[in-house]
Design an enzyme around this catalytic site. Structure first.
Site, PDB file in Angstrom:
ATOM      1  CB  SER A   1      -0.901  -0.021   1.243  1.00  0.00           C
ATOM      2  OG  SER A   1      -1.685   1.128   1.229  1.00  0.00           O
ATOM      3  N   GLY A   2       0.577   2.150  -0.933  1.00  0.00           N
ATOM      4  CA  GLY A   2       1.328   3.405  -1.008  1.00  0.00           C
ATOM      5  C   GLY A   2       2.571   3.303  -1.861  1.00  0.00           C
TER       6      GLY A   2
ATOM      7  CB  THR B   1      -3.630   3.870  -7.693  1.00  0.00           C
ATOM      8  OG1 THR B   1      -4.058   2.848  -6.814  1.00  0.00           O
ATOM      9  CG2 THR B   1      -4.827   4.507  -8.355  1.00  0.00           C
TER      10      THR B   1
ATOM     11  CG  ASN C   1      -1.780   5.597  -0.632  1.00  0.00           C
ATOM     12  OD1 ASN C   1      -1.698   6.818  -0.825  1.00  0.00           O
ATOM     13  ND2 ASN C   1      -1.962   4.712  -1.601  1.00  0.00           N
TER      14      ASN C   1
ATOM     15  CB  SER D   1      -5.153   3.683   0.699  1.00  0.00           C
ATOM     16  OG  SER D   1      -4.930   2.311   0.632  1.00  0.00           O
ATOM     17  CB  SER D   2      -6.896   1.284  -4.204  1.00  0.00           C
ATOM     18  OG  SER D   2      -6.088   2.123  -4.978  1.00  0.00           O
TER      19      SER D   2
ATOM     20  N   GLY E   1      -2.631  -3.161  -2.154  1.00  0.00           N
ATOM     21  CA  GLY E   1      -1.340  -3.769  -1.874  1.00  0.00           C
ATOM     22  C   GLY E   1      -1.339  -4.564  -0.567  1.00  0.00           C
TER      23      GLY E   1
ATOM     24  CD  GLU F   1      -4.261  -2.991   3.549  1.00  0.00           C
ATOM     25  OE1 GLU F   1      -3.878  -1.926   3.035  1.00  0.00           O
ATOM     26  OE2 GLU F   1      -5.431  -3.218   3.838  1.00  0.00           O
TER      27      GLU F   1
HETATM   28  N1  LIG Z   1       5.151   8.084 -10.042  1.00  0.00           N
HETATM   29  C1  LIG Z   1       4.774   8.877  -9.039  1.00  0.00           C
HETATM   30  N2  LIG Z   1       5.117  10.167  -9.059  1.00  0.00           N
HETATM   31  C2  LIG Z   1       4.763  10.968  -8.063  1.00  0.00           C
HETATM   32  N3  LIG Z   1       4.086  10.583  -6.984  1.00  0.00           N
HETATM   33  C3  LIG Z   1       3.734   9.274  -6.878  1.00  0.00           C
HETATM   34  C4  LIG Z   1       4.043   8.367  -7.934  1.00  0.00           C
HETATM   35  N4  LIG Z   1       3.569   7.176  -7.574  1.00  0.00           N
HETATM   36  C5  LIG Z   1       2.965   7.341  -6.370  1.00  0.00           C
HETATM   37  N5  LIG Z   1       3.057   8.611  -5.956  1.00  0.00           N
HETATM   38  C6  LIG Z   1       2.539   9.157  -4.708  1.00  0.00           C
HETATM   39  O1  LIG Z   1       2.296   8.116  -3.840  1.00  0.00           O
HETATM   40  C7  LIG Z   1       0.943   8.098  -3.427  1.00  0.00           C
HETATM   41  C8  LIG Z   1       0.449   6.697  -3.290  1.00  0.00           C
HETATM   42  O2  LIG Z   1       0.422   6.069  -4.516  1.00  0.00           O
HETATM   43  P1  LIG Z   1      -0.739   5.079  -4.932  1.00  0.00           P
HETATM   44  O3  LIG Z   1      -2.054   5.574  -4.508  1.00  0.00           O
HETATM   45  O4  LIG Z   1      -0.535   4.784  -6.326  1.00  0.00           O
HETATM   46  O5  LIG Z   1      -0.330   3.833  -4.086  1.00  0.00           O
HETATM   47  P2  LIG Z   1      -0.960   2.410  -4.191  1.00  0.00           P
HETATM   48  O6  LIG Z   1       0.159   1.492  -4.443  1.00  0.00           O
HETATM   49  O7  LIG Z   1      -2.055   2.417  -5.118  1.00  0.00           O
HETATM   50  O8  LIG Z   1      -1.474   2.167  -2.732  1.00  0.00           O
HETATM   51  P3  LIG Z   1      -2.747   1.402  -2.292  1.00  0.00           P
HETATM   52  O9  LIG Z   1      -2.405  -0.035  -2.325  1.00  0.00           O
HETATM   53  O10 LIG Z   1      -2.946   1.845  -0.911  1.00  0.00           O
HETATM   54  O11 LIG Z   1      -3.829   1.767  -3.166  1.00  0.00           O
HETATM   55  C9  LIG Z   1       0.202   8.856  -4.505  1.00  0.00           C
HETATM   56  O12 LIG Z   1      -0.928   9.457  -3.962  1.00  0.00           O
HETATM   57  C10 LIG Z   1       1.232   9.873  -4.950  1.00  0.00           C
HETATM   58  O13 LIG Z   1       1.172  10.991  -4.127  1.00  0.00           O
HETATM   59 MG   LIG Z   2      -4.008   2.240  -5.124  1.00  0.00          MG
END
Ligand SMILES: Nc1ncnc2c1ncn2[C@@H]1O[C@H](COP(=O)(O)OP(=O)(O)OP(=O)(O)O)[C@@H](O)[C@H]1O
Ligand SMILES: [Mg+2]
Length: 1080
Positions: free
Chosen positions: A110-111, A115, A160, A163-164, A390, A392
């Site tokens: 997660s994070g 996404t 996050n 977070s999805s 992800g 967690e």
């Molecule tokens: N390539 C990137 N460039 C800039 N910021 C990023 C990038 N990837 C992720 N982030 C930052 O990290 C945060 C978390 O990313 P994201 O929501 O994609 O995580 P996730 O893997 O989907 O987590 P979860 O499993 O909780 O959904 C985003 O809100 C963004 O602020």
């Molecule tokens: Mg996500």
């Protein structure tokens, strides 16, 4: 391998190594070192072969611009520095060009940025695929589905901020050209418990906050909401706002996105009404109320809230109130109603809120699917993007975490399956020399959870369905019994457990050693959450709602469709959908993005080694590199390989007759690819280095261009040649026609020239012939003439003797006769007039007629005169006789004569008989007077003239005084002898008297008269007729006149007298009387 160098490469300007495969030495430390170094230089992407490692930068980097998209577009994977776009491009191109369905598997905790990564992939594909109004709309809808789903399905967690809280798998469908047609979204298990309760430091789903901060006042009023978050029990208060997130702005974004995706305004409104209803449900509170029979009962504390909810979703208040107070259990056609105590009422309320929200979420997904569904039914290519929650590990992990981690376990499994195990097994299968590489296979953990007979999920289901009292504890007990021996399962409750003394493991918990770490799960709520039951009274109450959307969310509330069978449990459902997903993913070509979270603080520039190290380990990245290094980058069965590259070698192009493998062998040998770069498997060719493959690809591309050029060349050649032949044919036709025309013209010219020449020649010939003929004719004529003459001569010679004597004379006479005839005839026609004075006479024609001609003229004249004369009377005749007499006497003798010719001889000019003056005189003269005129008598003494009347009668002549008429002299004619006069123009004349006569006494008379000619003529004639004697007429300029006794000479001289034109007489002396006559 200089030939194989590519123009740009990930090796250029590389920070650390771009591809971990190239890492030297390969160890965990250097791996981390490399990641960190790259991360510090903003290089967040690193490859392991074709797998992309992405380290979350937690800040926006300028590496996703449209320029970057263009840079990575249509480039080989290793050409540029590592980037997520490169993977997206590779996947999209192999989908478009090789017709392979793709899936992009994004994993990480997660994070870690899953996404974000999925959105980057989608936006890249949207940017590079086809364009056009329709395509753009599809793209826009696909992209805009993200903010909608994120608003409803994402929440702030401690790990996050976005977070999805649901799993999402999206299939994007393309047509054969690579243009997007639409998509299908599958969602997995929304973490609905968050609706009613959030852990510390976390928030409810975004949509609640967005609605309250972003909705306009009138909308809030309509929904009976207040802006203040603290008014709502369901909204965790400690972190209601998130740093850097503008909920109000996001609300507008979401609404806009809903509109783009295709939500009608009333649909959006309905959705917001349901959201408000959920939010308000949290505010319903219950109070206990005792009943007579001792059972606990609850009552809604503040009915106002309830009323507002009922208004919002169109339910009768009593219906909902009752549903919160009673629970009806149906068993074997029996309905038993029990009252709910306060705790149960709260449970029912939360269950309703959770259900309402999760069903709304599913409805949203379906509704979006409806919009983005591909319109055509043609065969589609699919690119799946999996963005699932992800892995967690929380302090408190419950059923949700268990499910989420199970899902991640499965994904790891599929990764291992495809990259590690499958790869190694393939080498063995294909007979490639291979030394096995050890890796951790998590299949055993998956089995622990999902095994149908003794898996954790199966036991949970069993527990839920089992009659009798069921609780989380009984479930744990059961787990302990069955799973105690499993090496990844830990629990303190099992007998003889080695964890009996592990105080980190509480009694009401169990622990699973996941691939990514140990996770302690608290069993509390497992059974409930798995059952996922909503009291039937509630679902029936919802079904009764007049709100269409709410009613449609609860089809199980329809009392006519009561299903006594229990609905499948949450765990069961999830397991099934995960199984389907896995099956789905296995059919596609996988592309991995492994997301790594660099720190726990959601902060940029921080790289926590231990955290990353842990992730590297459980993601199996090291093993991944090892397998990759030992193995081959690319493999393909011989047939398609030969098919793809056969144009690179003469022997295999265009057809290889023989086994495909041999073809590939010939091909690779021909291309002089070093032997160590590839291996021949049983059915596949293995290529060690991607660069070799790219080299092949580049050559192929070049060759294809050459082939295209060749085809083009041949086609152009053919086209030009056809055209040339056509032109040639046309030219020949044109030339033929022209030549024909020219020849015709020439022929015509020659023909006309020939005719001209011919005509000249013929003319010339004819003239020549004519000349000859003429000559001949002349010859013959000449001959004839000569002959005739000759004959004539001959004949004449012969006949001369016969007629020579008179022939000539006869001929002469005849000729003369003829001539004379002609002469007379001509003369007759040319005769002059009958006038005697006409002097004309035709010219004589012949000289010899001269005499005749003159004679004839004379004769004619005489005859003419005679004729003229014949016309005269006697009187006239006498006159002419007289004139003739005068002529005979004076013509050419006397110069006065010509003037007298025109004067008629009247004779009696004085008319004596009639004139009384001369009456006496007339009586004296008895005889007829022949002439009477006045004359001048010249005095002999002085020569002076005196007028006298001159009378001539038949016998005498008289001179009388002019005035008195007295006769002065009378002379008988017989006494006259002559008359003299000059030859000149004067009128002087002398009349002579015979000597001896009486008259002679007086002497001769010298007279002068203008009518001298008439007087003398008449005198002469009368004398002649009366005396029969002629008097002498003397014409001379000197004559003698007898005056009495003496003779006087009268001499006529020329000169100019005093009195002009009249002759004057003057006595010169006794003997001479000179008369001056004026010169003519
Ligand atoms: N390539 C990137 N460039 C800039 N910021 C990023 C990038 N990837 C992720 N982030 C930052 O990290 C945060 C978390 O990313 P994201 O929501 O994609 O995580 P996730 O893997 O989907 O987590 P979860 O499993 O909780 O959904 C985003 O809100 C963004 O602020
Ligand atoms: Mg996500």
């Amino acid at each position: 391998m200089s030939k194989m160098e590519v123009k740009t490469s990930l090796l250029d300007n590389m920070i650390g190594v771009g591809d971990m495969v190239l890492l030297e030495p390969l160890a965990e430390e250097s791996f981390l070192e490399n990641l960190k170094k790259r991360f510090d230089h903003n290089e967040i992407y690193t490859y392991i072969g074709s797998v992309v490692i992405s380290v979350n930068p937690y800040r926006s980097l300028p590496i996703y611009s449209p320029e970057k998209v263009e840079e990575y577009r249509n480039r080989n994977f290793y050409e540029l520095s590592p980037h997520i776009f490169s993977l997206a491009d590779e996947a999209y191109r192999s989908l478009r060009d090789q017709d392979k369905d793709q899936c992009i598997l994004i994993t990480g905790e997660s994070g870690a940025g899953k996404t974000e990564a999925s959105k980057l992939v989608m936006s890249y594909v949207a940017a590079v695929c086809g364009k056009g109004a329709e395509v753009n709309q599809v793209k826009e809808q696909l992209l805009q589905s993200n903010p909608v789903l994120e608003a409803f399905g994402n929440a702030k967690t401690v790990r996050n901020d976005n977070s999805s809280r649901f799993g999402k798998y999206m299939d994007i469908e393309f047509d054969f050209k690579g243009d997007p047609l639409g998509g299908v979204i599958s969602n997995y298990l929304l973490e609905k418990s968050r609706v009613v309760k959030q852990p510390r430091g976390e928030r409810n789903f975004h949509v609640f906050y967005q609605l309250l901060s972003g909705a306009p006042d009138d909308m809030l009023k309509k929904l009976n909401l207040e802006r203040d978050f603290s008014k709502y029990n369901y909204l965790g208060l400690d972190s209601a706002t998130v740093n850097g997130v503008d909920d109000a702005a996001n609300f507008r974004t979401v609404r806009n996105a809903m509109q783009i995706v295709g939500f009608m305004d009333d649909e959006t409104q309905s959705v917001l009404e349901v959201v408000s209803a959920v939010l308000k449900l949290g505010n319903i509170e219950f109070k206990p109320e005792s009943r007579v029979n001792g059972l606990d009962e609850s009552r809604v504390k503040d009915k106002n809230e309830l009323k507002e909810i009922c208004e919002l979703i169109g339910i009768e208040q009593t219906v909902l109130e009752r549903a919160f107070s009673f629970r009806t259990v149906e068993a074997k056609q029996e309905k038993v109603s029990t009252t709910l105590n306060v705790a149960q009422a709260y449970y029912a309320r939360d269950a309703l809120a959770k259900n309402l929200y999760s069903r709304l979420f599913s409805w949203l997904v379906n509704r979006i699917n409806e919009s983005i569904k591909a319109q055509t039914k043609t065969r589609k290519k699919v690119m799946g993007v999996l963005d699932i929650y992800g892995f967690e590990i929380f302090e408190d992990n419950s059923f949700e975490q268990f499910i989420i981690n199970y899902c991640n376990e499965k994904l790891q499994q599929i990764f291992i399956e495809l990259t590690l195990r499958e790869e190694q097994e393939e080498y063995i299968r294909e007979g490639i020399e291979w030394t096995h590489i050890d890796y951790f296979n998590n299949a055993i953990i998956c089995d622990l959870i999902e095994n149908n007979t003794n898996g954790i999920l199966a036991m949970l289901d069993e527990e839920c369905l089992r009659p009798g009292t069921v609780s989380d504890e009984t479930f744990l007990e059961k787990l302990n019994q069955i799973c105690a021996g499993h090496e990844h399962f830990e629990s303190r409750m099992s007998k003889n457990s080695k964890f009996l003394n592990d105080h980190t493991l509480p009694h009401n918990c169990f622990r699973i050693q996941h691939y990514a770490g140990k996770v302690l799960y608290r069993v509390e709520g497992f059974v409930d959450k798995n059952n996922d039951l909503l009291y039937r009274d509630l679902s029936q109450a919802m079904w009764k709602a007049s709100h269409n959307l709410v009613k449609s969310l609860f089809p199980d509330g329809n009392p006519t469709k009561i299903n006594l069978k229990r609905p499948p449990t949450a765990g069961f459902q999830f397991k099934a959908s995960v199984a389907t997903l896995m099956k789905n993913l296995l059919t596609k070509n996988p592309n991995y993005i492994r997301c790594i979270k660099p720190n726990d603080k959601k902060a940029a520039h921080i790289f926590t080694d231990s955290l990353v190290c842990h992730q590297v380990r459980y993601l199996g990245l090291m093993e991944n590199v090892r397998v990759r290094r030992a193995g081959y980058a690319f493999r393909q069965t011989y047939e398609p390989c030969l098919e793809r590259y056969k144009m690179l070698c003469k022997q295999t192009w265009p057809h290889w007759r023989g086994p495909a493998r041999e073809g590939v062998e010939v091909l690779l040998k021909d291309l002089q690819i070093p032997r160590e770069e590839y291996s021949y498997g049983r059915s596949k060719i293995f290529i060690r280095n991607p660069r070799t493959l790219f080299h092949l690809e580049d050559q192929r591309k070049q060759r294809l261009q050459d082939l295209a050029a060749l085809i083009q060349k041949i086609y152009r050649g053919w086209k030009c040649r056809t055209r040339f032949l056509l032109m040639k044919r046309s030219q020949i036709t044109v030339a033929a026609w022209y030549r024909r025309y020219a020849q015709q013209k020439k022929y015509q010219r020659i023909k006309s020239s020939a005719i001209v020449v011919q005509s000249y020649i013929r003319g010339w010939k004819s003239r020549k012939i004519l000349r000859e003929l003429k000559y001949q004719k002349r010859c013959t004529e000449a001959v004839t003439t000569i002959a005739a003459y000759w004959h004539g001569t001959q004949v004449r010679r012969d006949y001369r003797k016969f007629f020579r004597a008179n022939a000539g004379k006869k001929i002469y006479e005849f000729t003369i006769q003829r001539i004379m005839q002609k002469y007379f005839l001509e003369l007759k026609n040319k005769m002059p007039s009958m006038s005697p004075i006409d002097k004309t006479w035709p010219a004589r024609p012949y000289l010899f007629l001269e005499a005749t001609h003159t004679e004839l003229r004379r004769i004619f004249h005489l005859w003419r005169c005679k004729k003229y004369r014949d016309l005269f009377t006697e009187q006239k005749k006498a006159i002419y006789d007289e004139k003739l007499e005068a002529s005979e006497m004076f013509k050419d003798k006397k110069a006065l004569y010509p003037s007298s010719v025109g004067q008629p001889f009247q004779g009696d000019y004085l008319e004596i008989s009639k004139n009384p003056k001369y009456q006496k005189l007339s009586t004296l003269v008895e005889e007829k007077i022949i002439l009477a005129d006045i004359v001048n008598k010249i005095n002999r003494a002085n020569g002076k003239a005196t007028p006298r009347i001159f009378l001539l009668t038949k016998n005498s002549f008289l001179l009388a005084d002019q005035k008195s008429g007295q006769i002065k002299s009378s002379v008988p004619l017989s006494d006259l002898t002559s008359a003299s006069m000059s030859a000149q123009t004067d009128g002087f004349f002398a009349v002579r008297v015979k000597e001896g006569t009486p008259a002679a006494a007086k002497g001769d008379f010298l007279l002068s008269s203008d009518r001298l000619i008439e007087i003398v003529t008449k005198l002469y004639r009368t004398c002649l007729s009366s005396t029969k004697e002629k008097i002498n007429i003397e014409i001379s300029d000197e004559f003698l006149v007898q005056f009495k006794q003496d003779k006087v000479c009268v001499k006529f001289v020329q000169g100019s007298p005093k009195n002009g034109s009249v002759a004057a007489c003057k006595r010169k002396n006794n003997r001479l009387l000179e008369v001056a006559v004026p010169s003519p």
